[in-house]
Motif scaffolding. Structure first.
Motif, PDB file in Angstrom:
ATOM      1  N   SER A 704       0.849  -1.192   0.000  1.00 31.61           N
ATOM      2  CA  SER A 704       0.000   0.000   0.000  1.00 31.61           C
ATOM      3  C   SER A 704       0.884   1.241   0.000  1.00 31.61           C
ATOM      4  O   SER A 704       1.894   1.298   0.702  1.00 31.61           O
ATOM      5  N   SER A 737      -4.060   1.758   2.262  1.00 33.28           N
ATOM      6  CA  SER A 737      -4.629   2.168   0.981  1.00 33.28           C
ATOM      7  C   SER A 737      -4.591   0.986   0.011  1.00 33.28           C
ATOM      8  O   SER A 737      -4.057  -0.078   0.325  1.00 33.28           O
ATOM      9  N   HIS A 738      -5.156   1.164  -1.175  1.00 38.67           N
ATOM     10  CA  HIS A 738      -5.311   0.040  -2.106  1.00 38.67           C
ATOM     11  C   HIS A 738      -3.953  -0.536  -2.513  1.00 38.67           C
ATOM     12  O   HIS A 738      -2.925   0.141  -2.507  1.00 38.67           O
ATOM     13  N   GLU A 750      -6.817  -5.876  -8.012  1.00 42.78           N
ATOM     14  CA  GLU A 750      -6.682  -4.668  -7.201  1.00 42.78           C
ATOM     15  C   GLU A 750      -7.524  -4.829  -5.941  1.00 42.78           C
ATOM     16  O   GLU A 750      -8.705  -5.166  -5.996  1.00 42.78           O
ATOM     17  N   LYS A 752      -9.083  -3.070  -2.576  1.00 37.37           N
ATOM     18  CA  LYS A 752      -9.452  -1.756  -2.058  1.00 37.37           C
ATOM     19  C   LYS A 752      -8.829  -1.519  -0.684  1.00 37.37           C
ATOM     20  O   LYS A 752      -8.615  -2.441   0.090  1.00 37.37           O
ATOM     21  N   TYR A 754      -8.715  -0.020   3.232  1.00 38.76           N
ATOM     22  CA  TYR A 754      -9.669  -0.229   4.325  1.00 38.76           C
ATOM     23  C   TYR A 754      -9.095   0.302   5.636  1.00 38.76           C
ATOM     24  O   TYR A 754      -7.891   0.514   5.778  1.00 38.76           O
ATOM     25  N   TYR A 782     -13.304  -6.503   3.932  1.00 39.19           N
ATOM     26  CA  TYR A 782     -12.035  -6.302   3.236  1.00 39.19           C
ATOM     27  C   TYR A 782     -11.412  -7.641   2.874  1.00 39.19           C
ATOM     28  O   TYR A 782     -11.801  -8.692   3.389  1.00 39.19           O
TER      29      TYR A 782
END
Length: 814
Positions: A704, A737-738, A750, A752, A754, A782
C-alpha cells in the motif's frame, strides 16, 4: 548435535520444550497499555545489547506483550496491524510472505530455493522458513521489527529487515500467569506460564497455550466451516546460573496447527484473451449443458460461502531445541547459540478454486531439519563498542508432491472433441519428489566508534558463503496408472499431447554456490538530550537461489536448464532518520526516510497453467522502494496514552521487461516469437497474447502506498469489590490504501483500501485483568489476498479478512 540437544532437554525434565535467550528486563513500554506511565523507556536488544529504543540509530518498531494480547495479535500473521511497513500475506502457512517496505520474498507461490529477506528470530534462533514461524506467540516479552538490511549484527543475512522475538525467561522468584479468552465464532484461547527456582543456581519456566475458532467460510459441498484455528503450543526453558558471570539456557518448544483449511471463495471473473467459449462462465455453462448442474454458491464474497470439492488440510508441526551460553568475561561477553529446529507440513488444497473437479488432488507435504550455530563476542568500552561473530547454518527440506486432474479437467483445459472426453485428463497424476540442501557460513562484525559524546561512527562488514543443491523429479501417470513420456514430442492432437500439455515429466538437479561481501556505515549524532539523528548506507545482498518446483520449457519443449539458478540480489540502501523525545519524555516523535535499490530482484514467475510448472523464480532487472515513516506517541500521565504510526511507501519495478503477463493479457495464442509485444487488447477474447510483458514502472504487489496504525487508552482509578485498580477503555486500528495482489499487477487483483478499528474496556489490578473486546468493530468488509485461478479462465478467488468478532479475556498473575 540433534541427539545431544534432545538428550539434554530430556535430562532437564522438559517434556515440552522451546528455545530462549537472555531477555531484557520487562520493558516499561507505555504502548503495552499496562498502567501507562509517563517518562517510560522501551528496552531493546536490536544491537545485541540492552539499550533504549530511542538510542538505537535505526528504524525500529517495538510491540510489548500486553499490546500483543490486548489487540488480539497472537502470531506473526497479525503483526502488520501494529507495524505499518510490515506486510504479511498467507493463503496457508507454507505460502506465507513477510515483507518490510515491500521487500523480502517474491509475491506468489513459495519456493524453498530462495532465502527470505526478512529474518525471523526467536530468542536469537533464526527460523529459515516463514512457515516454520507461524506459531502462536506464547509467553512473549516483546517483538522488535527492525526495518532495513540486517546482517552485520544478525546470524543470517537479511536484506529487508528482521523480526526479533524475545520470550520471558526463568526467574529465581516464583511467578505464574494464566489467561482465558472466549468469543463469538466459538473462539477459545487459554495460556499459562509458571516460573521459579529448582535450586539457588537453577530456574525453570514452562508455558503452554491452545487456540481454537470456528472457520470463517462455510463450505456448502461438505457442510463444514473451513479456515478455522486449531493451535497448540508448549515451551520449556531451563536456566543454569553457576555464577554471576555465566548463564546457560536450555530451551525447547513444540507447536501444532491442525485446522480444517485453507480455502478460498469466489470474488470475481475478469475477461482474459482466451477464446470466450473457454472462459469461466462459458465453461460452467458448457458443463451444465452436459448435465453437470453447477452453480457457484454466491458471487458476493462477503456471504462467506464456498463450494470446494477437494480435500483440505493444513497440518503444521514446528519445534526445536536450543542451547545458549553467555559468559561475561570482564573484557567482554561471549555468547554461543546452538539450535536445531524442525518443520513438518502436511497440506491438501483445492487448486482450481471451484466446486468442479478440475484439479482433484493437490498436496505437497514437506519436512525440514535445520541446524544453526552462532558465536558472538561483545565489547563495550569508553570510546569503542563492537560485536564480532561467526554463523553456520545447515538445512534440508524434502517434499513429496501429488497433483491429479479430475473429471472436469478436459473441458477446462482442452479444445474441440477432446474437451468432451473426460477420460483424457481424468486421473492424470504428477508425482513430484524433491529435496533441497542448503549450507551457509558467515563472519560478521560491527564497530561503534564514539568520536565525541555526541558523534558515533558505526561501520559493519559481513563475509558470507552459501551453497544450495537440489533435486526435482516429476513422474506423470495417466488415468490407467501408466507412466507417460513426452520425449519425443507426441503428435499434435493426440491424447498424449494433451496430457503432456498439462503435466510433463521432468528431472533436474540444480546446484550453485556463491561468496558475498557486504558492509554498512551508520553515522549518528545526539543534537541534544532526547534528540538523535542518523544516516545509514548499506550494501547488502540476498544470496543465490535455485528453482525447486520445476523449470519452464523451451521452444523445443524441454526444460530450460538456464533457469535452474537465480542470481543474487544486489542491494543498495540509504536511510536518514531523526528520533526525538520531549515534554520530559512524555512525547516521542520519530521520522525516517529511506531508499532501497535492488538489482536482479528475485521475482516469482507463473505462466497461469495448471501443472506445466507451478511457478519459478526469475530475476527482475531492478526494483526500488522508497518512502517516509513516522511514529508519534504521547503519554502525558498514567491516565492516558495515544500513538499513531504512519508510512508512505513507493515500491516499484524499475526494470522488469520479461515479466509474466497479467490475466487480462494472457490465455490467447502467443504472439510470434521476436515480435514487439502488443498490449493493446487486454481482456479481448481471442486476441494474441504477448509472450512476456514489460511491467517496468508498475508498483510491487502487496504494498500500500499509505498505511498507518493507531491506538489510545484512558483509565481512572476505581475500587471494585474491595479491589483497588483501574477501569480503562482503549481503541486501536490500522489503515491501508489500495494495493495489488498479483506479481504482475492486474486490474482484476486490485484490493481496495480499508480501515479496521477495535475497541476494548475492562478493569485491572496488579493481580488480574478482565476486559471485553470487539475487533473490526464496524464490520469492515475487506480482502486479505486475491489469487488468479490457473488456466487463464478469468476466475479470481480470495481470502477474506475477519468479520466483526467479540469476546472477553481474563488474565491473572500469582
Amino acid at each position: 548435535m540433534k541427539k545431544l540437544l534432545l538428550a539434554s532437554a530430556a535430562l532437564a525434565g522438559l517434556t515440552t520444550p522451546l528455545h530462549a535467550q537472555d531477555a531484557p528486563p520487562a520493558a516499561d513500554d507505555a504502548a503495552q497499555f499496562e498502567s501507562p506511565r509517563a517518562n517510560s523507556e522501551i528496552i531493546v536488544t536490536a544491537r545485541r545489547r540492552q539499550e533504549t529504543a530511542q538510542e538505537v540509530p535505526l528504524a525500529i518498531s517495538v510491540v510489548g506483550a500486553n499490546q500483543i494480547e490486548s489487540t488480539g495479535n497472537f502470531n506473526i500473521l497479525k503483526l502488520q496491524q501494529l507495524a505499518p511497513t510490515l506486510q504479511v500475506y498467507s493463503s496457508n502457512p507454507r505460502n506465507t510472505s513477510v515483507n518490510i517496505r515491500g521487500l523480502g520474498v517474491p509475491f506468489g507461490l513459495t519456493s524453498d530455493g530462495f532465502e527470505q529477506g526478512v529474518g525471523i528470530y526467536v530468542d536469537d534462533v533464526y527460523n529459515s522458513r516463514v512457515a516454520a514461524a507461524v506459531f502462536d506467540f506464547l509467553d512473549v516479552n516483546q517483538v522488535e521489527v527492525l526495518r532495513g538490511p540486517q546482517g552485520t549484527l544478525y546470524g543470517k543475512n537479511t536484506t529487508a529487515g528482521a523480526i526479533n522475538i524475545t520470550t520471558n525467561q526463568p526467574t529465581f522468584d516464583f511467578e505464574g500467569r494464566a489467561e482465558v479468552t472466549a468469543g463469538n465464532l466459538e473462539f477459545k484461547q487459554a495460556k499459562a506460564a509458571v516460573s521459579g527456582p529448582l535450586s539457588d543456581k537453577v530456574a525453570v519456566r514452562v508455558a503452554g497455550g491452545v487456540t481454537s475458532r470456528r472457520g470463517t467460510l462455510y463450505n456448502v459441498t461438505t457442510g463444514q466451516y473451513i479456515n478455522e484455528q486449531d493451535n497448540l503450543g508448549v515451551r520449556g526453558t531451563l536456566l543454569f546460573k553457576p555464577s554471576d558471570d555465566l548463564k546457560i539456557t536450555l530451551s525447547g518448544d513444540y507447536s501444532k496447527q491442525d485446522p480444517l483449511g485453507y480455502g478460498t471463495t469466489f470474488v470475481r471473473v475478469g475477461r482474459t484473451q482466451r477464446a470466450l467459449s473457454r472462459q469461466y462462465d462459458a465453461l460452467v455453462a458448457a458443463a451444465n449443458a452436459a448435465g453437470r448442474n453447477y452453480q457457484v454458491p454466491s458471487r458476493n464474497p462477503y456471504d462467506r460461502l464456498t463450494d470446494l470439492d477437494s480435500s483440505l488440510n493444513a497440518g503444521n508441526k514446528i519445534g526445536g531445541v536450543s542451547l545458549k551460553a553467555v559468559w561475561d568475561a570482564g573484557i567482554g561477553t561471549f555468547t554461543s547459540i546452538t539450535a536445531w529446529r524442525f518443520w513438518d507440513w502436511k497440506p491438501e488444497n483445492d487448486r482450481d478454486f471451484t466446486g468442479l473437479s478440475v484439479v482433484a488432488k493437490s498436496q505437497n507435504p514437506s519436512q525440514q531439519d535445520q541446524y544453526s550455530q552462532e558465536f558472538r563476542y561483545n565489547y563495550e568500552g569508553e570510546k569503542i563498542d563492537f560485536v564480532v561473530g561467526l554463523f553456520g547454518f545447515k538445512q534440508r527440506i524434502d517434499t513429496q508432491g501429488t497433483e491429479s486432474q479430475g473429471i472436469d479437467a478436459s473441458r477446462w483445459s482442452l479444445t474441440g472433441a477432446q474437451a468432451n472426453d473426460p477420460s483424457i485428463l481424468d486421473g492424470l497424476t504428477a508425482t513430484n519428489t524433491q529435496y533441497l540442501k542448503s549450507t551457509s557460513a558467515a563472519a560478521f562484525g560491527q564497530l561503534a566508534w564514539k568520536v565525541t559524546d555526541a558523534l558515533t561512527i558505526q561501520p559493519g562488514v559481513r563475509l558470507n558463503y552459501d551453497k544450495k543443491s537440489g533435486f526435482y523429479e516429476r513422474v506423470v501417470t495417466n488415468g490407467a496408472g501408466q507412466v507417460i513420456s513426452c520425449t519425443p514430442a507426441p503428435a499434435a492432437g493426440t491424447a498424449l499431447a494433451a496430457q503432456c500439455g498439462v503435466y510433463q515429466p521432468q528431472s533436474t538437479s540444480p546446484s550453485v554456490s556463491k561468496w558475498n561481501f557486504s558492509y554498512d556505515l551508520n553515522v549518528n549524532y545526539k543534537f541534544a538530550p532526547g534528540i538523535l539523528g542518523y544516516a545509514t548506507y548499506a550494501k547488502s545482498f540476498k544470496t543465490v537461489g535455485i528453482n525447486q518446483n520445476g523449470l519452464p520449457l523451451t521452444a523445443a519443449n524441454v526444460p530450460d536448464l538456464s533457469a535452474s539458478t537465480v542470481k543474487p540480489e544486489s542491494v543498495h540502501h540509504f536511510e536518514v532518520g531523526l528520533k526525538t523525545q520531549f515534554w520530559d519524555r512524555r512525547a516521542t516523535f520519530n521520522i525516517s526516510a529511506f531508499r532501497t535499490d535492488i538489482k536482479n530482484f528475485q521475482a516469482t514467475v507463473n505462466g497461469g497453467q495448471f501443472g506445466t510448472v507451478r511457478g519459478y523464480l526469475a530475476n527482475a532487472g531492478k526494483v526500488r522502494s522508497q518512502g517516509v515513516e513516522t511514529d508519534f506517541r504521547i503519554n502525558p500521565s498514567e491516565r492516558f496514552l495515544a500513538y499513531v504510526s504512519g508510512a508512505y511507501t513507493d515500491a516499484k519495478y524499475k526494470k522488469f521487461d520479461n515479466a509474466p503477463c497479467p490475466p487480462e493479457l494472457s490465455g490467447g495464442t502467443l504472439q510470434p516469437a521476436g515480435a514487439t509485444p502488443d498490449y493493446s487488447q487486454p481482456g479481448v477474447p481471442g486476441a494474441l497474447s504477448p509472450r512476456q510483458c514489460d511491467i517496468s514502472g508498475q508498483r510491487l504487489p502487496g504494498v500500500s502506498r499509505w498505511s498507518a496504525s493507531f491506538g489510545a487508552e484512558a483509565n481512572i482509578p476505581v475500587a471494585l469489590l474491595a479491589n483497588e485498580g483501574q477501569a480503562y477503555i482503549g481503541t486501536d486500528g490500522n489503515y491501508r490504501s489500495h494495493w495489488n495482489s498479483n506479481a504482475s499487477p492486474s486490474v482484476y487483483t486490485e484490493v481496495k483500501g480499508y480501515i479496521v478499528t477495535n475497541f476494548r474496556a475492562g478493569f485491572r489490578t496488579e493481580r488480574f485483568d478482565v476486559f471485553g473486546w470487539v475487533r473490526n468493530a464496524f464490520d469492515k468488509k475487506y480482502i486479505d489476498l486475491l489469487q488468479v485461478a490457473p488456466g487463464n479462465v478469468g476466475l479470481i478467488a480470495g481470502t477474506l479478512g475477519d468479520q466483526r468478532t467479540w469476546g472477553a479475556t481474563v488474565k491473572a498473575k500469582f
